[in-house]
Design a protein around this motif. Structure first.
Motif, short mmCIF file in Angstrom:
data_model
loop_
_atom_site.label_atom_id
_atom_site.label_comp_id
_atom_site.label_asym_id
_atom_site.label_seq_id
_atom_site.Cartn_x
_atom_site.Cartn_y
_atom_site.Cartn_z
N HIS A 121 0.83 -1.21 0.00
CA HIS A 121 0.00 0.00 0.00
C HIS A 121 0.86 1.26 0.00
O HIS A 121 0.45 2.31 -0.48
CB HIS A 121 -0.93 0.01 1.21
N LEU A 122 2.06 1.13 0.61
CA LEU A 122 3.00 2.25 0.61
C LEU A 122 4.30 1.78 -0.03
O LEU A 122 4.61 0.58 0.00
CB LEU A 122 3.31 2.71 2.04
N LYS A 123 5.05 2.72 -0.59
CA LYS A 123 6.39 2.34 -1.04
C LYS A 123 7.40 3.38 -0.58
O LYS A 123 7.03 4.51 -0.25
CB LYS A 123 6.42 2.12 -2.54
N THR A 124 8.66 2.96 -0.57
CA THR A 124 9.71 3.87 -0.11
C THR A 124 10.65 4.19 -1.27
O THR A 124 10.83 3.38 -2.18
CB THR A 124 10.53 3.23 1.03
N ALA A 125 11.23 5.37 -1.19
CA ALA A 125 12.23 5.76 -2.20
C ALA A 125 13.32 6.53 -1.48
O ALA A 125 13.06 7.25 -0.51
CB ALA A 125 11.58 6.63 -3.26
N HIS A 126 14.56 6.34 -1.94
CA HIS A 126 15.68 7.06 -1.32
C HIS A 126 15.83 8.41 -2.00
O HIS A 126 15.75 8.52 -3.22
CB HIS A 126 16.96 6.23 -1.44
#
Length: 265
Positions: free
Chosen positions: A248-253
């Protein structure tokens, strides 16, 4: 073979306890978002399980949280299966309206059963010997998340003569729930977890709503982790790991740190 298994379980247990005592609660999620394997992830998350007022519950981890913490899902499934067979963990189907599974160390689950028995004693319930039969004969030999009525009775009868009242006691104590599709099947359950399951569902909605209201539906992880949720007794870290793992969520640097955003699809 059994000896080897037992040793593995003991070794795993000691390893978990040693690492859990070292797990730094003050470490931010940004500093410990991913781990090398499932057991490492399990023991750190167990140590970081939030203290919940007025609810006596042993730490548990959601399978989605493991997916967010170990890059390879297949590795998680494989290692989880090994830990289940070695009787290090038990896996529970959670009643949250989604395909959620909770993972609890077997030793923690036994403590949870003992707490449920104490509550039954306080209510002056009779026939409490069934809980001992359940621990010794059912939990030790039936490792899957569900059990059929006939098999349950057959395993319990190794302890003594089984009556309908015995099954009712196990259900009332929160150790079993009937499957809706097939009433002759039961899910194994974690006693006392009801209010926490409600918190998981409400916390998910609240966190997604918080991010959806932002301009780009995203936020830096560090300030987001410090926010408090009103509708869940669990902390932000618990919900972030869950929603990242479930997709449902994603992460990015980014140059300034990790960004958390709502998944488009």
């Amino acid at each position: 073979m059994e000896k080897g298994k037992k040793r593995t379980r003991e070794e795993n247990k000691e390893e978990i306890e040693a690492e859990s005592s070292d797990a730094d609660h003050s470490l931010s999620l940004e500093q410990n978002l991913t781990f090398s394997d499932t057991l490492v992830a399990l023991r750190i998350m167990r140590a970081q399980f939030p203290q919940i007022d007025k609810v006596a519950i042993q730490p548990f981890i959601l399978q989605s949280q493991l997916y967010s913490s170990v890059k390879d899902r297949t590795q998680v499934d494989r290692e989880l299966e090994s830990l289940r067979r070695e009787k290090v963990v038990r896996i529970f189907k959670l009643n949250t309206g989604q395909d959620d599974h909770g993972i609890m160390l077997l030793d923690d689950y036994i403590k949870q059963i003992e707490h449920a028995v104490k509550r039954m004693e306080e209510r002056k319930q009779r026939d409490l010997k069934v809980f001992e039969w359940f621990k010794v004969y059912v939990i030790e030999s039936k490792l899957e998340p569900s059990i059929e009525h006939q098999e349950l009775c057959s395993l319990l009868s190794l302890g003594g003569r089984v009556k309908d009242d015995h099954i009712s006691l196990l259900i009332n104590a929160g150790l079993l729930t009937r499957q809706l599709i097939d009433p002759s099947m039961y899910w194994f359950a974690i006693p006392n977890i009801g209010s926490i399951l409600k918190g998981i569902s409400q916390g998910r909605k609240e966190l997604l709503s918080l991010l959806n209201r932002r301009r780009y539906k995203e936020m830096m992880l560090v300030p987001l982790e410090k926010k408090r949720l009103r509708l869940s007794p669990l902390d932000m870290r618990f919900h972030l790991r869950d929603l990242i793992g479930s997709g449902h969520l994603k992460t990015a640097h980014s140059p300034t740190g990790i960004v958390v955003r709502v998944s488009k699809d």
